[in-house]
Design a protein around this motif. Structure first.
Motif, PDB file in Angstrom:
ATOM      1  N   ARG A 183       0.850  -1.198   0.000  1.00 25.85           N
ATOM      2  CA  ARG A 183       0.000   0.000   0.000  1.00 25.85           C
ATOM      3  C   ARG A 183       0.889   1.253   0.000  1.00 25.85           C
ATOM      4  N   ASN A 184       0.270   2.404  -0.281  1.00 28.87           N
ATOM      5  CA  ASN A 184       1.057   3.642  -0.304  1.00 28.87           C
ATOM      6  C   ASN A 184       1.620   3.962   1.074  1.00 28.87           C
ATOM      7  N   ILE A 185       2.816   4.569   1.076  1.00 27.32           N
ATOM      8  CA  ILE A 185       3.407   5.016   2.346  1.00 27.32           C
ATOM      9  C   ILE A 185       2.545   6.168   2.888  1.00 27.32           C
ATOM     10  N   LYS A 186       2.277   6.136   4.166  1.00 28.21           N
ATOM     11  CA  LYS A 186       1.480   7.207   4.785  1.00 28.21           C
ATOM     12  C   LYS A 186       2.386   8.096   5.645  1.00 28.21           C
ATOM     13  N   TYR A 187       2.049   9.386   5.680  1.00 28.36           N
ATOM     14  CA  TYR A 187       2.880  10.339   6.433  1.00 28.36           C
ATOM     15  C   TYR A 187       2.134  10.872   7.645  1.00 28.36           C
ATOM     16  N   GLN A 188       2.799  10.818   8.776  1.00 30.34           N
ATOM     17  CA  GLN A 188       2.133  11.251   9.999  1.00 30.34           C
ATOM     18  C   GLN A 188       1.917  12.759  10.019  1.00 30.34           C
ATOM     19  N   SER A 189       2.632  13.499   9.143  1.00 31.48           N
ATOM     20  CA  SER A 189       2.430  14.946   9.091  1.00 31.48           C
ATOM     21  C   SER A 189       0.999  15.251   8.614  1.00 31.48           C
ATOM     22  N   LEU A 193       0.642  10.629  14.274  1.00 33.15           N
ATOM     23  CA  LEU A 193       0.763   9.410  15.088  1.00 33.15           C
ATOM     24  C   LEU A 193       1.765   9.726  16.187  1.00 33.15           C
ATOM     25  N   TYR A 194       1.323   9.636  17.419  1.00 39.17           N
ATOM     26  CA  TYR A 194       2.139  10.080  18.550  1.00 39.17           C
ATOM     27  C   TYR A 194       3.558   9.494  18.555  1.00 39.17           C
ATOM     28  N   VAL A 195       3.666   8.181  18.378  1.00 38.73           N
ATOM     29  CA  VAL A 195       4.991   7.542  18.504  1.00 38.73           C
ATOM     30  C   VAL A 195       5.961   7.973  17.400  1.00 38.73           C
ATOM     31  N   LEU A 196       5.429   8.464  16.285  1.00 41.78           N
ATOM     32  CA  LEU A 196       6.312   8.944  15.211  1.00 41.78           C
ATOM     33  C   LEU A 196       6.563  10.443  15.366  1.00 41.78           C
ATOM     34  N   LYS A 197       5.511  11.168  15.685  1.00 36.50           N
ATOM     35  CA  LYS A 197       5.593  12.632  15.778  1.00 36.50           C
ATOM     36  C   LYS A 197       6.568  13.079  16.866  1.00 36.50           C
ATOM     37  N   ASN A 198       6.550  12.380  17.986  1.00 32.75           N
ATOM     38  CA  ASN A 198       7.341  12.838  19.139  1.00 32.75           C
ATOM     39  C   ASN A 198       8.652  12.090  19.324  1.00 32.75           C
ATOM     40  N   ASN A 199       9.061  11.366  18.310  1.00 32.63           N
ATOM     41  CA  ASN A 199      10.242  10.517  18.450  1.00 32.63           C
ATOM     42  C   ASN A 199      11.501  11.156  17.871  1.00 32.63           C
ATOM     43  N   ASP A 200      12.593  11.114  18.643  1.00 33.26           N
ATOM     44  CA  ASP A 200      13.882  11.647  18.157  1.00 33.26           C
ATOM     45  C   ASP A 200      14.572  10.666  17.220  1.00 33.26           C
ATOM     46  N   ALA A 201      14.232   9.384  17.354  1.00 35.69           N
ATOM     47  CA  ALA A 201      14.875   8.347  16.534  1.00 35.69           C
ATOM     48  C   ALA A 201      14.297   8.380  15.119  1.00 35.69           C
ATOM     49  N   ILE A 202      15.044   7.778  14.194  1.00 34.48           N
ATOM     50  CA  ILE A 202      14.499   7.584  12.844  1.00 34.48           C
ATOM     51  C   ILE A 202      13.403   6.539  13.033  1.00 34.48           C
ATOM     52  N   SER A 203      12.173   6.900  12.717  1.00 30.09           N
ATOM     53  CA  SER A 203      11.100   5.982  13.113  1.00 30.09           C
ATOM     54  C   SER A 203      10.116   5.655  12.002  1.00 30.09           C
ATOM     55  N   ALA A 204       9.562   4.448  12.120  1.00 34.45           N
ATOM     56  CA  ALA A 204       8.548   3.984  11.180  1.00 34.45           C
ATOM     57  C   ALA A 204       7.554   3.107  11.928  1.00 34.45           C
ATOM     58  N   LEU A 205       6.328   3.091  11.409  1.00 34.63           N
ATOM     59  CA  LEU A 205       5.313   2.208  11.967  1.00 34.63           C
ATOM     60  C   LEU A 205       4.867   1.280  10.847  1.00 34.63           C
ATOM     61  N   VAL A 206       4.918  -0.020  11.130  1.00 34.58           N
ATOM     62  CA  VAL A 206       4.542  -0.989  10.100  1.00 34.58           C
ATOM     63  C   VAL A 206       3.263  -1.724  10.483  1.00 34.58           C
ATOM     64  N   GLU A 207       2.324  -1.738   9.531  1.00 34.60           N
ATOM     65  CA  GLU A 207       1.103  -2.543   9.658  1.00 34.60           C
ATOM     66  C   GLU A 207       1.358  -3.740   8.751  1.00 34.60           C
ATOM     67  N   ILE A 208       1.610  -4.900   9.354  1.00 28.36           N
ATOM     68  CA  ILE A 208       2.067  -6.048   8.549  1.00 28.36           C
ATOM     69  C   ILE A 208       0.952  -6.676   7.695  1.00 28.36           C
ATOM     70  N   GLY A 209      -0.290  -6.321   7.963  1.00 25.85           N
ATOM     71  CA  GLY A 209      -1.392  -6.836   7.169  1.00 25.85           C
ATOM     72  C   GLY A 209      -2.714  -6.564   7.855  1.00 25.85           C
ATOM     73  N   TYR A 210      -3.825  -6.895   7.147  1.00 24.70           N
ATOM     74  CA  TYR A 210      -5.168  -6.643   7.682  1.00 24.70           C
ATOM     75  C   TYR A 210      -5.737  -7.904   8.327  1.00 24.70           C
ATOM     76  N   LEU A 211      -6.050  -7.796   9.616  1.00 18.85           N
ATOM     77  CA  LEU A 211      -6.675  -8.950  10.285  1.00 18.85           C
ATOM     78  C   LEU A 211      -8.125  -9.124   9.829  1.00 18.85           C
ATOM     79  N   THR A 212      -8.663  -8.094   9.188  1.00 18.61           N
ATOM     80  CA  THR A 212     -10.033  -8.180   8.674  1.00 18.61           C
ATOM     81  C   THR A 212     -10.065  -8.816   7.275  1.00 18.61           C
ATOM     82  N   ASN A 213      -8.891  -9.045   6.691  1.00 17.37           N
ATOM     83  CA  ASN A 213      -8.818  -9.703   5.381  1.00 17.37           C
ATOM     84  C   ASN A 213      -8.412 -11.164   5.559  1.00 17.37           C
ATOM     85  N   LYS A 214      -9.135 -12.039   4.876  1.00 20.11           N
ATOM     86  CA  LYS A 214      -8.920 -13.480   5.048  1.00 20.11           C
ATOM     87  C   LYS A 214      -7.479 -13.909   4.735  1.00 20.11           C
TER      88      LYS A 214
END
Ligand SMILES: [Zn+2]
Length: 246
Positions: A183-189, A193-214
């Motif tokens: 899927r397209n990369i999403k930007y917290q700007s 997203l709190y954990v990305l917005k307030n983080n000093d580290a180089i950060s990313a959040l990964v959604e590994i897949g949809y639990l609502t999809n079979k």
């Protein structure tokens, strides 16, 4: 008197002998140390530097949710918090095997990081900051009312940043497993997203897949799928570490 003098002489001789043995030992040790130092001085220093540089890279792994907060849920009743913990611990294990220092925001399902969502997220970022993490990766599973929606989704701070590079590396490695779409990369700007917005580290959040999809759900709830996702995420972090060195 004669006897005493003899004993005295023997004692002196023993002392002299002990002294010469000790001196010889000291000389041997010194000589050995000097020859090791002079023959492989570069090598000793290189090893020290190598260990130092390897240990100085810190990765903070953040398995999302936990305890009272179950996250999303599969049709078969598997919680997001349990999947991401298993994946997160495996990612950390692989990184540790590669001499990376890893810190976790949680290592079990008991840890309650905060009394509410906001406090919980604050603590996660605090752990990253306290350990001076270079990289922060938050792991999640997605959900949507339309069960046909599937894919790997990555979030980062802004376009054209190291954060985006990390997000792309993780997405590409996961996509290589061919269990779902990209899927397209999403930007917290755009959507904070709190954990990305307030983080000093180089950060990313990964959604590994949809639990609502079979299909996504089948893969990410399986032991094999979780192990493969963990390997892919760890591989991406390792290659990202190399790429920012250049
Ligand atoms: Zn989540």
């Amino acid at each position: 008197m004669k006897k005493k003098r003899k004993r005295y002489k023997i004692r002196i001789e023993r002392l002299a002998f002990s002294f010469s043995v000790i001196s010889m030992l000291i000389l041997l040790v010194l000589n050995g140390a000097i020859s090791i130092f002079s023959s492989s001085k570069g090598k000793v220093n290189d090893t020290t530097l190598l260990v130092k540089s390897k240990q100085s890279f810190v990765v903070c792994i953040d398995p999302g949710h936990g305890a009272y907060d179950r996250g999303t849920e599969s049709a078969s009743g598997v919680f997001e918090k349990d999947i991401v913990l298993k994946v997160g611990l495996k990612v950390g294990q692989i990184l540790e095997n590669n001499n990376i220092k890893v810190v976790y925001t949680r290592k079990d399902d008991e840890t309650i990081l905060g009394s509410d969502d906001r406090e919980d997220l604050k603590k996660r970022v605090q752990i990253s900051h306290d350990n001076k993490a270079d990289v922060f990766v938050s792991i999640h599973c997605n959900s949507y009312k339309d069960a046909s929606i599937k894919g790997i989704e990555l979030w980062c701070d802004e376009p054209n940043t190291k954060d985006e590079l990390l997000a792309k590396d993780i997405q590409n490695e996961l996509y290589k497993l061919k269990y779902t779409e990209k899927r397209n990369i999403k930007y917290q700007s755009n959507s904070p997203l709190y954990v990305l917005k307030n983080n000093d580290a180089i950060s990313a959040l990964v959604e590994i897949g949809y639990l609502t999809n079979k299909d996504d759900s089948k893969f990410i709830t399986s032991k094999d799928g979780q192990a493969k996702c963990a390997e892919a995420i760890a591989k991406a972090i390792l290659s990202f570490k190399e790429s920012i060195k250049k």
